[in-house]
Scaffold this active site. Structure first.
Site, PDB file in Angstrom:
ATOM      1  N   ARG A  62      -8.683   6.731   2.158  1.00 29.19           N
ATOM      2  CA  ARG A  62      -8.048   7.157   3.671  1.00 29.19           C
ATOM      3  C   ARG A  62      -7.283   8.611   3.251  1.00 29.19           C
ATOM      4  O   ARG A  62      -6.060   8.253   3.283  1.00 29.19           O
ATOM      5  CB  ARG A  62      -7.262   6.298   3.934  1.00 29.19           C
TER       6      ARG A  62
ATOM      7  N   LYS B 139       5.268  -0.171   1.546  1.00 33.08           N
ATOM      8  CA  LYS B 139       4.862   0.286   2.248  1.00 33.08           C
ATOM      9  C   LYS B 139       5.745   0.600   3.568  1.00 33.08           C
ATOM     10  O   LYS B 139       6.353  -0.172   4.562  1.00 33.08           O
ATOM     11  CB  LYS B 139       3.496   0.021   3.043  1.00 33.08           C
TER      12      LYS B 139
ATOM     13  N   LYS C 192       6.043   2.642   7.826  1.00 35.35           N
ATOM     14  CA  LYS C 192       5.033   3.084   8.732  1.00 35.35           C
ATOM     15  C   LYS C 192       5.837   3.392   9.920  1.00 35.35           C
ATOM     16  O   LYS C 192       7.125   3.029  10.623  1.00 35.35           O
ATOM     17  CB  LYS C 192       3.977   1.863   9.172  1.00 35.35           C
TER      18      LYS C 192
ATOM     19  N   CYS D 121     -10.659  -6.047  12.183  1.00 40.55           N
ATOM     20  CA  CYS D 121     -10.187  -5.034  10.519  1.00 40.55           C
ATOM     21  C   CYS D 121     -11.484  -4.876   9.826  1.00 40.55           C
ATOM     22  O   CYS D 121     -12.516  -6.156  10.116  1.00 40.55           O
ATOM     23  CB  CYS D 121      -9.346  -5.941   9.759  1.00 40.55           C
TER      24      CYS D 121
END
Length: 560
Positions: free
Chosen positions: A73, A207, A209, A427
């Site tokens: 990614r 994570k 964002k 997804c």
């Protein structure tokens, strides 16, 4: 915090020597896959180790190991690529991947199916195109997203500069990436300790964002981010930004204490304050986020447990000044920017890409046609958070010719598709995602097709309903802010969620559990009939579901 209380991943990060781990050594051996510890470190470098789940059973039966593959990614701030950069991904998908490119909901590309022995070459080639994979995954700030509309003007340019400045300031500073993938000079990891001031040696608990939006246009689903940044216009200048904090889609189906959340209004900052305030928020999560249980490690749980007032006071203490209150926000649209967009002397073509998958199929050579058109007409390419793309900055005559060439290959502008199809997302799930427990991308077109048929039958074909599907509860396609969300629970069965609003400022609620795949649309039919018969003038489907309530909707569904 003692190591006894740290999660296993936290210990791996702490011992990784600023994201080096054993990656260098493992890249040089002949094994088909990385060790468990290396896999965790690998994520920070933009790669997930996966295996082809379609082959698992047969390989196990034959006594063979799994067919290991890598997902890579990239980090593409705001989703903006040059024509040459796009074509690099196109070539790498064929040379090392599975022949497809996947536009993600984070406005970037994923390449699937890369073998371990080709991983370094692939990442190196991406870097040669001046794009990195560092920050694509892992417990750090991931790809920062924004509105994909190719606006032109001083205001938009200023917001783009602030986005890029923030990306630079919140990127990991370790030299490990250059050492491992680009054969850079090795440095003592202790040098990185002095450089990695934002993250420290264990980086973030989970994570993180960040998303930008223009006030009035929530195409980027800004409330789903840990930090949402909404730009306010003052003529052609940026008046400042309203910050939202504590959003996140993930949940664990087996743990009812986990849940999705929308970001909450936090503060208003000037452009000059933006970076410092965002970094202060990140450090609060770094210092106080849950490092014992990764299920509760996202910042949304910290905001929820401590409260917005505590979070603001802590940020003010670290900044040494008071923060201005957030401005009230008004939203006019959340639709993607698709179709032919006339913009002064430029034309932009916003193309619908089903579930973000750029691939060649019989009778529909999307990947080949796009590559040929981009090589010939050299547009700027803008990826969207709704998994579509815009071919931007074209002269009108070039746009006409490009549009005609795509149409000759069966690739049409979005007005050829139904409103519900244009607002659908899924997804990847099977066969690549290791977390998936049900199908998503591969079966979703059938769901949309069945839904289109029912809507047409009920006279609702032109209703722009948002519908999204995921193969597990993690919510990568943001199903919890869709008017209709399908979330995989076990193989072949899904929970149905209803009632989010179009603006993306309200979560939906669970309507039905464990619905077999073939029953998804039939289960919704009575609800759609109720909507047709009892909606208010101009009322959107999600607003109707929210107004009448889940219990009333359940009454409309016959008990089997």
């Amino acid at each position: 915090m003692s190591e006894e209380k740290l999660s296993k991943v936290e210990i791996i990060k702490k011992n990784s020597r600023f994201l080096r781990g054993s990656l260098q050594e493992e890249l040089q051996n002949d094994a088909s896959h990385f060790t468990e510890e290396a896999v965790q470190v690998l994520k920070f470098h933009g790669t997930y180790q996966q295996d082809d789940r379609d082959l698992r059973r047969e390989l196990t039966k034959q006594g063979k190991e799994r067919h290991y593959i890598m997902m890579i990614r990239a980090r593409i701030p705001g989703g903006v690529l040059s024509a040459d950069q796009y074509l690099v991904f196109d070539r790498l998908a064929d040379e090392y991947g599975n022949g497809t490119m996947r536009i993600t909901t984070r406005q970037t590309f994923q390449l699937h199916g890369v073998l371990k022995r080709n991983l370094k070459s692939t990442i190196r080639r991406i870097n040669e195109a001046l794009i990195t994979t560092l920050g694509g995954c892992g417990d750090q700030v991931r790809n920062t997203v924004g509105c994909a509309h190719p606006h032109q003007g001083p205001f938009e340019d200023a917001v783009r500069r602030d986005l890029l400045r923030l990306v630079d300031e919140t990127s990991a500073k370790t030299n490990a990436y250059h050492e491992i993938w680009l054969d850079g000079e090795r440095v003592d990891p202790e040098v990185d300790r002095a450089r990695e001031t934002l993250y420290g040696e264990t980086y973030l608990p989970r994570k993180f964002k960040i998303g930008f939006a223009y006030e009035g246009d929530n195409c980027s689903d800004v409330y789903s981010n840990d930090i949402g940044i909404v730009a306010h216009r003052d003529g052609e200048n940026v008046a400042g930004y309203t910050l939202l904090i504590g959003g996140g889609m993930g949940r664990t189906a087996s743990d009812k204490e986990t849940h999705p959340a929308l970001a909450k209004p936090f503060a208003f900052v000037t452009p000059g304050e933006l970076v410092d305030v965002v970094k202060a928020i990140i450090t609060i999560q770094r210092d106080h986020g849950n490092r014992e249980n990764r299920k509760f490690a996202r910042m949304k749980y910290l905001v929820e447990s401590r409260g917005i007032d505590w979070f603001r006071e802590e940020a003010e203490r670290r900044l040494g000044k008071r923060l201005a209150p957030p401005r009230e926000l008004v939203w006019h649209s959340s639709d993607d920017h698709l179709g032919r967009i006339e913009d002064g002397d430029k034309v932009h073509l916003g193309l619908y890409v089903e579930n973000g998958r750029i691939a060649d199929k019989p009778g529909f050579p999307l990947k080949s046609a796009l590559a040929a058109a981009i090589a010939k007409y050299r547009p700027t390419v803008r990826l969207t958070t709704q998994q579509n793309l815009i071919l931007a900055d074209l002269a009108p005559e070039a746009a006409d010719a490009l549009q005609a060439e795509l149409a000759a290959q069966g690739i049409r502008l979005p007005d050829a598709y139904s409103p519900v199809k244009l607002r659908s997302m899924a997804c990847p799930a099977m066969p690549t995602c290791g977390l998936a427990i049900a199908e998503s991308e591969r079966v979703f077109p059938k769901v949309v097709e069945r839904l289109e048929a029912v809507l047409a039958e009920l006279g609702l074909a032109e209703e722009p309903i948002t519908v999204r599907m995921t193969g597990c509860a993690n919510g990568c396609a943001r199903p919890y802010i869709a008017e209709i969300g399908f979330v995989g629970r076990v193989i072949g069965k899904y929970d149905i969620f209803l009632g989010a609003n179009v603006a993306g400022t309200r979560l939906n609620a669970r309507f039905c559990e464990m619905v077999p795949f073939d029953d998804l649309v039939p289960t919704l039919r009575p609800v759609l009939e109720l909507y047709r018969d009892e909606r208010l003038p101009g009322e959107r489907f999600g607003d109707f579901c929210h107004r009448v309530g889940i219990e009333r909707l359940k009454e409309a569904v016959p008990v089997s």
